[in-house]
Design a protein around this motif. Structure first.
Motif, mmCIF file in Angstrom:
data_model
loop_
_atom_site.group_PDB
_atom_site.id
_atom_site.type_symbol
_atom_site.label_atom_id
_atom_site.label_comp_id
_atom_site.label_asym_id
_atom_site.label_seq_id
_atom_site.Cartn_x
_atom_site.Cartn_y
_atom_site.Cartn_z
ATOM 1 N N ILE A 1 26.662 -5.986 -13.102
ATOM 2 C CA ILE A 1 25.421 -5.357 -12.648
ATOM 3 C C ILE A 1 25.281 -5.507 -11.134
ATOM 4 O O ILE A 1 25.615 -6.540 -10.560
ATOM 5 C CB ILE A 1 24.181 -5.925 -13.368
ATOM 6 C CG1 ILE A 1 24.015 -7.424 -13.106
ATOM 7 C CG2 ILE A 1 24.238 -5.626 -14.862
ATOM 8 C CD1 ILE A 1 22.674 -7.989 -13.578
ATOM 9 N N VAL A 2 24.794 -4.431 -10.498
ATOM 10 C CA VAL A 2 24.607 -4.413 -9.042
ATOM 11 C C VAL A 2 23.204 -3.880 -8.752
ATOM 12 O O VAL A 2 23.031 -2.741 -8.301
ATOM 13 C CB VAL A 2 25.668 -3.536 -8.354
ATOM 14 C CG1 VAL A 2 25.657 -3.761 -6.839
ATOM 15 C CG2 VAL A 2 27.061 -3.811 -8.914
ATOM 16 N N PRO A 3 22.164 -4.688 -8.991
ATOM 17 C CA PRO A 3 20.783 -4.226 -8.802
ATOM 18 C C PRO A 3 20.317 -4.350 -7.349
ATOM 19 O O PRO A 3 19.237 -4.884 -7.055
ATOM 20 C CB PRO A 3 19.996 -5.164 -9.717
ATOM 21 C CG PRO A 3 20.772 -6.449 -9.662
ATOM 22 C CD PRO A 3 22.213 -6.047 -9.547
ATOM 23 N N ILE A 4 21.128 -3.855 -6.408
ATOM 24 C CA ILE A 4 20.850 -3.991 -4.985
ATOM 25 C C ILE A 4 19.971 -2.836 -4.509
ATOM 26 O O ILE A 4 20.270 -1.670 -4.775
ATOM 27 C CB ILE A 4 22.161 -4.020 -4.175
ATOM 28 C CG1 ILE A 4 23.057 -5.172 -4.650
ATOM 29 C CG2 ILE A 4 21.877 -4.131 -2.687
ATOM 30 C CD1 ILE A 4 22.472 -6.546 -4.445
ATOM 31 N N ARG A 5 18.907 -3.177 -3.760
ATOM 32 C CA ARG A 5 17.965 -2.147 -3.326
ATOM 33 C C ARG A 5 17.811 -2.073 -1.809
ATOM 34 O O ARG A 5 17.151 -1.159 -1.302
ATOM 35 C CB ARG A 5 16.596 -2.387 -3.966
ATOM 36 C CG ARG A 5 16.638 -2.428 -5.494
ATOM 37 C CD ARG A 5 15.261 -2.262 -6.079
ATOM 38 N NE ARG A 5 14.356 -3.342 -5.696
ATOM 39 C CZ ARG A 5 13.029 -3.288 -5.810
ATOM 40 N NH1 ARG A 5 12.472 -2.186 -6.296
ATOM 41 N NH2 ARG A 5 12.283 -4.312 -5.472
#
Length: 419
Positions: A326-330
């Motif tokens: 998962i890459v939940p980068i904002r």
């Protein structure tokens, strides 16, 4: 053999962060083409890592600057050196006091770079160290890395070709930080505009600016005309051939807390996605790999059902096997090295648009993208519930990586900028 000096805020070893990996991969090839000298800061406890790096890079000349405990005069000098930053931060505290309402607001307040973009996070003595190293040899190229050292062009003689490697566009990151606040502030926006002007002005003093993605290069082209702009994505050697992917009801995030986009992304995922996923998939587990402070882990006490923080792991690929990455980068810019690690490990990944920005992977073909909690959870659920989706995404991503971003192609692309 041509002579190059590389100056960086920190040693490109051990390989426990995206920034270190990005430096190591390129410099590891560059040292065979150039006579390389590298200057950086280090702490006494880093000596063992330096000795290990010297064994790997026997033909590199190391010029470390040892950071010691600050004296009172050092601290006072630092305050005077950065007086305007301290003054703006003082006003900012008032803005935050009246404006911050949510937990995200408070996290952004504590970690934003708005008041640090012009006050550099390295000892002032490092400037003198750098200038002394410049006097030791005639360097055909001087390459400066990372935003912390963006002002160093003025110390480099005109006889050297000045290159800046921009790992992350700071003004892009700060714009995205501002967009996440629950309130608007004219003062904070003015600070952002001032920082952007400073960043662009500093870049114009170099002969070449090298970004790590085509996206960042296109952004800079809108505002910069003078230095030559090039992009050079980071290569990582392909891992072993992937086996058939089989989801083991495990999610993995890779990245340390000290890089704020990682911290904000994990917080967003835990606060908005984890419990809905856990209620639907009771056996689901999450592993957050990298250096995280115990106080941060403790703050998530009520959300940590089946969540582990193992820290740095020696056998990364074993930890990633049969998991969903998962890459939940904002926030942030540049590229996420972690995604390339996941693709080489043979696992599918779910990302936000910001997380996959600058890379060659397409939604629905190489990965799944979700920008809202609902979209992100839905993307994970699709892989968990499908017999072949995860394997198909993983296979496509590896093929895309080998064609578009092969190690040899990207190394040649970087070496070409020195010709």
């Amino acid at each position: 053999m041509r002579n190059i000096l590389i100056v960086t805020p920190y040693m490109p070893f051990p390989l426990n962060s995206g920034g270190r990996i990005a430096q190591f991969e390129f410099n590891n090839e560059l040292r065979h083409q150039f006579k390389v000298t590298i200057a950086f800061t280090m702490k006494p406890e880093d000596q063992k890592d330096l000795e290990e790096l010297k064994k790997l890079w026997k033909n590199v000349n190391f010029k470390p600057y040892l950071i010691t405990k600050k004296t009172f005069s050092d601290k006072l000098g630092s305050v005077l050196f950065r007086f305007s930053e301290f003054f703006n931060r003082l006003i900012g505290k008032g803005v935050f006091f009246f404006g911050c309402k949510t937990n995200l607001d408070k996290m952004l307040q504590q970690n934003t770079t708005l008041f640090r973009s012009k006050s550099f996070g390295f000892p002032r003595g490092f400037i003198d160290h750098f200038r002394n190293v410049l006097l030791e040899d005639s360097f055909e190229y001087v390459q400066v890395e990372f935003h912390q050292l963006i002002s160093f062009a003025k110390y480099i003689p005109r006889s050297s070709y000045r290159i800046f490697v921009h790992h992350e566009l700071r003004f892009v990151r700060e714009k995205r930080e501002l967009e996440l606040f629950s309130f608007k502030s004219g003062f904070l926006n003015r600070i952002y505009q001032r920082n952007k002007k400073f960043e662009l002005s500093a870049l114009e003093k170099f002969d070449m600016v090298c970004t790590l993605s085509d996206v960042d290069k296109l952004i800079l082209e809108k505002d910069i005309k003078k230095p030559l702009l090039v992009s050079s994505p980071v290569p990582i050697k392909a891992g072993k051939s992937a086996n058939d992917f089989s989801s083991a009801n495990k999610l993995v995030f890779l990245g340390g807390e000290d890089h704020f986009p990682n911290k904000e992304g994990v917080d967003w995922f835990l606060m908005n996605c984890w419990m809905p996923l856990k209620s639907k998939y009771p056996d689901l587990k999450l592993s957050v790999i990298g250096k995280w402070h115990q106080s941060t882990v403790d703050s998530y006490a009520g959300l940590l059902d089946a969540v582990s923080f193992p820290g740095y792991v020696e056998q990364l690929y074993e930890e990633l096997t049969d998991s969903i990455f998962i890459v939940p980068i904002r926030i942030g810019s540049g590229i996420r090295m972690k995604i390339i690690e996941a693709v080489n490990a043979g696992i599918p990944f779910v990302s936000t648009e910001v997380g996959v920005e600058g890379l060659c992977f397409k939604n629905g073909h190489d990965c799944l993208i979700g920008n809202t909690p609902q979209e992100f959870c839905s993307s994970i659920a699709k892989i968990l519930e499908s017999k072949d989706l995860g394997h198909r995404l993983m296979t496509n991503a590896r093929n895309t990586l080998s064609v578009e971003n092969s190690y040899e192609k990207l190394i040649d692309r970087r070496l070409a900028i020195y010709n």
